[in-house]
Design an enzyme around this catalytic site. Structure first.
Site, PDB file in Angstrom:
ATOM      1  N   PHE A 144      16.556   6.468  78.857  1.00  0.00           N
ATOM      2  CA  PHE A 144      17.849   7.132  78.731  1.00  0.00           C
ATOM      3  C   PHE A 144      18.706   6.799  79.963  1.00  0.00           C
ATOM      4  O   PHE A 144      18.220   6.874  81.093  1.00  0.00           O
ATOM      5  CB  PHE A 144      17.630   8.642  78.632  1.00  0.00           C
ATOM      6  CG  PHE A 144      18.846   9.418  78.249  1.00  0.00           C
ATOM      7  CD1 PHE A 144      19.263   9.468  76.926  1.00  0.00           C
ATOM      8  CD2 PHE A 144      19.588  10.095  79.204  1.00  0.00           C
ATOM      9  CE1 PHE A 144      20.388  10.197  76.561  1.00  0.00           C
ATOM     10  CE2 PHE A 144      20.716  10.820  78.851  1.00  0.00           C
ATOM     11  CZ  PHE A 144      21.118  10.867  77.522  1.00  0.00           C
ATOM     12  N   ASP A 186       9.815  12.182  82.130  1.00  0.00           N
ATOM     13  CA  ASP A 186      10.919  12.933  81.567  1.00  0.00           C
ATOM     14  C   ASP A 186      10.501  13.404  80.170  1.00  0.00           C
ATOM     15  O   ASP A 186      10.146  12.582  79.313  1.00  0.00           O
ATOM     16  CB  ASP A 186      12.175  12.051  81.494  1.00  0.00           C
ATOM     17  CG  ASP A 186      13.401  12.847  81.067  1.00  0.00           C
ATOM     18  OD1 ASP A 186      13.251  13.852  80.335  1.00  0.00           O
ATOM     19  OD2 ASP A 186      14.520  12.452  81.442  1.00  0.00           O
ATOM     20  N   TYR A 195      18.153  22.233  76.022  1.00  0.00           N
ATOM     21  CA  TYR A 195      19.064  22.398  74.880  1.00  0.00           C
ATOM     22  C   TYR A 195      18.674  21.576  73.661  1.00  0.00           C
ATOM     23  O   TYR A 195      19.346  21.648  72.645  1.00  0.00           O
ATOM     24  CB  TYR A 195      20.511  22.080  75.280  1.00  0.00           C
ATOM     25  CG  TYR A 195      20.735  20.735  75.940  1.00  0.00           C
ATOM     26  CD1 TYR A 195      20.827  19.579  75.186  1.00  0.00           C
ATOM     27  CD2 TYR A 195      20.867  20.631  77.318  1.00  0.00           C
ATOM     28  CE1 TYR A 195      21.035  18.355  75.790  1.00  0.00           C
ATOM     29  CE2 TYR A 195      21.077  19.407  77.938  1.00  0.00           C
ATOM     30  CZ  TYR A 195      21.163  18.275  77.167  1.00  0.00           C
ATOM     31  OH  TYR A 195      21.356  17.063  77.770  1.00  0.00           O
ATOM     32  N   LYS A 196      17.602  20.775  73.762  1.00  0.00           N
ATOM     33  CA  LYS A 196      17.184  19.969  72.606  1.00  0.00           C
ATOM     34  C   LYS A 196      16.206  20.794  71.770  1.00  0.00           C
ATOM     35  O   LYS A 196      16.593  21.792  71.181  1.00  0.00           O
ATOM     36  CB  LYS A 196      16.621  18.641  73.098  1.00  0.00           C
ATOM     37  CG  LYS A 196      17.735  17.774  73.702  1.00  0.00           C
ATOM     38  CD  LYS A 196      17.246  16.528  74.376  1.00  0.00           C
ATOM     39  CE  LYS A 196      18.438  15.719  74.897  1.00  0.00           C
ATOM     40  NZ  LYS A 196      18.060  14.776  75.937  1.00  0.00           N
ATOM     41  N   ARG A 201      19.878   8.201  64.060  1.00  0.00           N
ATOM     42  CA  ARG A 201      18.740   9.011  64.516  1.00  0.00           C
ATOM     43  C   ARG A 201      18.642  10.277  63.688  1.00  0.00           C
ATOM     44  O   ARG A 201      19.646  10.954  63.445  1.00  0.00           O
ATOM     45  CB  ARG A 201      18.946   9.468  65.959  1.00  0.00           C
ATOM     46  CG  ARG A 201      18.711   8.449  67.000  1.00  0.00           C
ATOM     47  CD  ARG A 201      18.531   9.078  68.369  1.00  0.00           C
ATOM     48  NE  ARG A 201      19.436  10.179  68.668  1.00  0.00           N
ATOM     49  CZ  ARG A 201      19.434  10.857  69.806  1.00  0.00           C
ATOM     50  NH1 ARG A 201      18.550  10.577  70.734  1.00  0.00           N
ATOM     51  NH2 ARG A 201      20.294  11.833  70.033  1.00  0.00           N
TER      52      ARG A 201
HETATM   53  C1  PLP Z   1      18.990  14.423  76.907  1.00  0.00           C
HETATM   54  C2  PLP Z   1      18.371  13.703  78.025  1.00  0.00           C
HETATM   55  C3  PLP Z   1      18.767  13.956  79.346  1.00  0.00           C
HETATM   56  C4  PLP Z   1      19.862  14.936  79.604  1.00  0.00           C
HETATM   57  O1  PLP Z   1      20.182  15.075  80.928  1.00  0.00           O
HETATM   58  P1  PLP Z   1      21.166  16.248  81.390  1.00  0.00           P
HETATM   59  O2  PLP Z   1      21.315  16.026  82.820  1.00  0.00           O
HETATM   60  O3  PLP Z   1      20.474  17.540  81.061  1.00  0.00           O
HETATM   61  O4  PLP Z   1      22.440  16.104  80.623  1.00  0.00           O
HETATM   62  C5  PLP Z   1      18.098  13.302  80.367  1.00  0.00           C
HETATM   63  N1  PLP Z   1      17.117  12.417  80.097  1.00  0.00           N
HETATM   64  C6  PLP Z   1      16.731  12.134  78.834  1.00  0.00           C
HETATM   65  C7  PLP Z   1      15.631  11.171  78.578  1.00  0.00           C
HETATM   66  C8  PLP Z   1      17.358  12.763  77.767  1.00  0.00           C
HETATM   67  O5  PLP Z   1      17.002  12.486  76.525  1.00  0.00           O
END
Ligand code: PLP
Length: 441
Positions: free
Chosen positions: A145, A214, A239-240, A400
């Site tokens: 990501f 992560d 939030y996921k 997705r």
């Molecule tokens: C959604 C996601 C994030 C989100 O990061 P925020 O700082 O909370 O916006 C980070 N890393 C991965 C792999 C994600 O899927």
């Protein structure tokens, strides 16, 4: 990557195609079915984006109302003590810990995933610099990501390290004794492919590197065993799959052996050993509290608590192993139905067929039209999302679809694929209105 049609032609399609009636039957027999009522989903919507923003638990609005009216309005500043506002990052961390394979006192709910990644990467690099001084490469996956790579870039620049991003298939070849930190996202956000945490943490340790994970697409989606799998640090998202609401606080975990050495650089007053002693110089808290920085959003933490409630309601019904079993049954059903009903349109399955290598999402790529197809589905109440490929087309555009076992059923899966079939067969996605770009996809 697997062409769906190829799977069919080979005659070895491992996935059954279910009838609507069978799906309805499976819903009736699903022990987790009652959990759906814990959520407030718009009638008629099939929500396949819980991997991006979890659904709203029914209890959240009333709970936030109470926090606002009573704890804030009446309790005012006293609520830091009387309503345990001050302790929420630890209280929520302890509730989350069993879902991560971590112990009490090891998890802290705070800040964002990006910010927490900055903290743990800084700590992991400082520790690596002590334990294996010559190893100044941070190794990751090029398909990670972007925020993870962006944060890694900046921490590497500060520490004089090199960030090396390689294709997933080449990770093994690059895990050399130059590497001081291996940083991976456990479930890939684009493909839904799942790394074997135990295997890769052990490989990192074998070359003297630290393993940072992560869990943004893993927490609440797949079983986790941070400690048993030998991870050093982990971060993840509220939030996921955890249903904490937009911008919910994230979490951070450090192996208990590391906490006391962990000097994270964002030394705000909440991470101080005695924040209310107001001493002029910084002294970190003894435990995970040192990963705090400043004041936390109490309202956001209250919403995340409601998200965690929904998970805890699954415990008498089998908890994470039951959720995982259903999640895989849902993604299996989706893959099988797409193979059967959506063949001939050039869709390619980007998610591993092997369930042990799959998170809780299915990604399909197309040469053209993925964005418009997602928009056409959204208009029909089937909400997934779109992720663009790269300009060089080494990564294709993808659709997705996230499958959240707490509130999705097998009939939802059947109907979602039936909508996709209609959108493809009739070329509905080609209508110009589906090509209009939106800022958030
Ligand atoms: C959604 C996601 C994030 C989100 O990061 P925020 O700082 O909370 O916006 C980070 N890393 C991965 C792999 C994600 O899927």
């Amino acid at each position: 990557m697997q062409a769906l049609e190829d799977d069919l032609d080979d005659g070895d399609a491992p996935h059954m195609s279910l009838s609507l009636q069978t799906c309805q039957q499976m819903d009736l027999q699903d022990p987790l079915r009652p959990l759906r009522d814990l959520f407030d989903l718009p009638p008629g919507m099939i929500y396949l984006d819980g991997n991006s923003l979890g659904a709203l638990p029914r209890a959240t609005a009333a709970r936030l109302q109470a926090v606002i009216q009573h704890e804030w309005g009446v309790g005012l500043i006293r609520s830091y003590n009387t309503a345990q506002w001050f302790d929420q990052p630890h209280i929520l961390g302890d509730r989350l810990a069993p879902w991560l394979g971590a112990g009490a006192g090891e998890v802290l709910v705070t800040d964002t995933t990006s910010v927490n990644l900055f903290k743990v990467l800084s700590v992991a690099m400082a520790m690596a610099a002590q334990n294996s001084p010559g190893q100044r490469v941070l190794l990751s996956e090029v398909g990670n990501f972007p925020t993870d790579l962006y944060m890694a870039e900046s921490v590497c620049a500060q520490h004089g390290w090199q960030l090396r991003c390689v294709q997933a298939a080449e990770l093994d070849a690059h895990l050399s004794d130059e590497v001081g930190v291996l940083m991976l996202t456990h479930v890939n956000y684009r493909t839904g492919a799942l790394w074997d945490m135990g295997h890769w943490s052990a490989k990192a340790h074998a070359v003297g590197a630290m393993a940072v994970w992560d869990l943004a697409h893993s927490a609440g989606a797949v079983p986790l065993a941070l400690k048993a799998d030998g991870a050093d640090f982990a971060v993840g998202c509220g939030y996921k799959y955890l249903n904490g609401g937009p911008g919910a606080p994230a979490f951070v975990w450090a192996h208990p052996d590391h906490v006391h050495h962990a000097k994270q650089p964002l030394t705000g007053w909440w991470g101080h050993a005695q924040p209310f002693a107001f001493t002029p110089s910084y002294e970190p808290a003894t435990g995970m509290g040192r990963f705090l920085c400043g004041s936390q959003s109490v309202l956001a933490m209250a919403a995340l608590a409601c998200g965690l409630d929904t998970f805890e309601r699954s415990l008498p019904l089998g908890g994470m192993s039951a959720l995982r079993q259903k999640s895989l049954a849902l993604t299996d059903a989706f893959i099988g139905l797409v193979q059967t009903h959506c063949a001939g349109h050039g869709l390619v399955l980007e998610t591993p067929l092997n369930p042990q290598q799959r998170g809780s999402q299915v990604s399909l790529s197309t040469q053209a039209g993925a964005y418009a197809m997602v928009q056409a589905l959204i208009e029909r109440g089937v909400v997934g999302d779109f992720r663009a490929g790269d300009p060089g087309r080494s990564e294709p555009d993808i659709m997705r679809f996230g499958f959240t076992p707490l509130y999705l059923g097998f009939e939802d899966v059947w109907r979602a694929v039936d909508h996709l079939r209609q959108v493809l067969d009739a070329g509905i996605w080609r209508a110009p209105r589906f090509a209009i770009p939106h800022p958030v996809t």
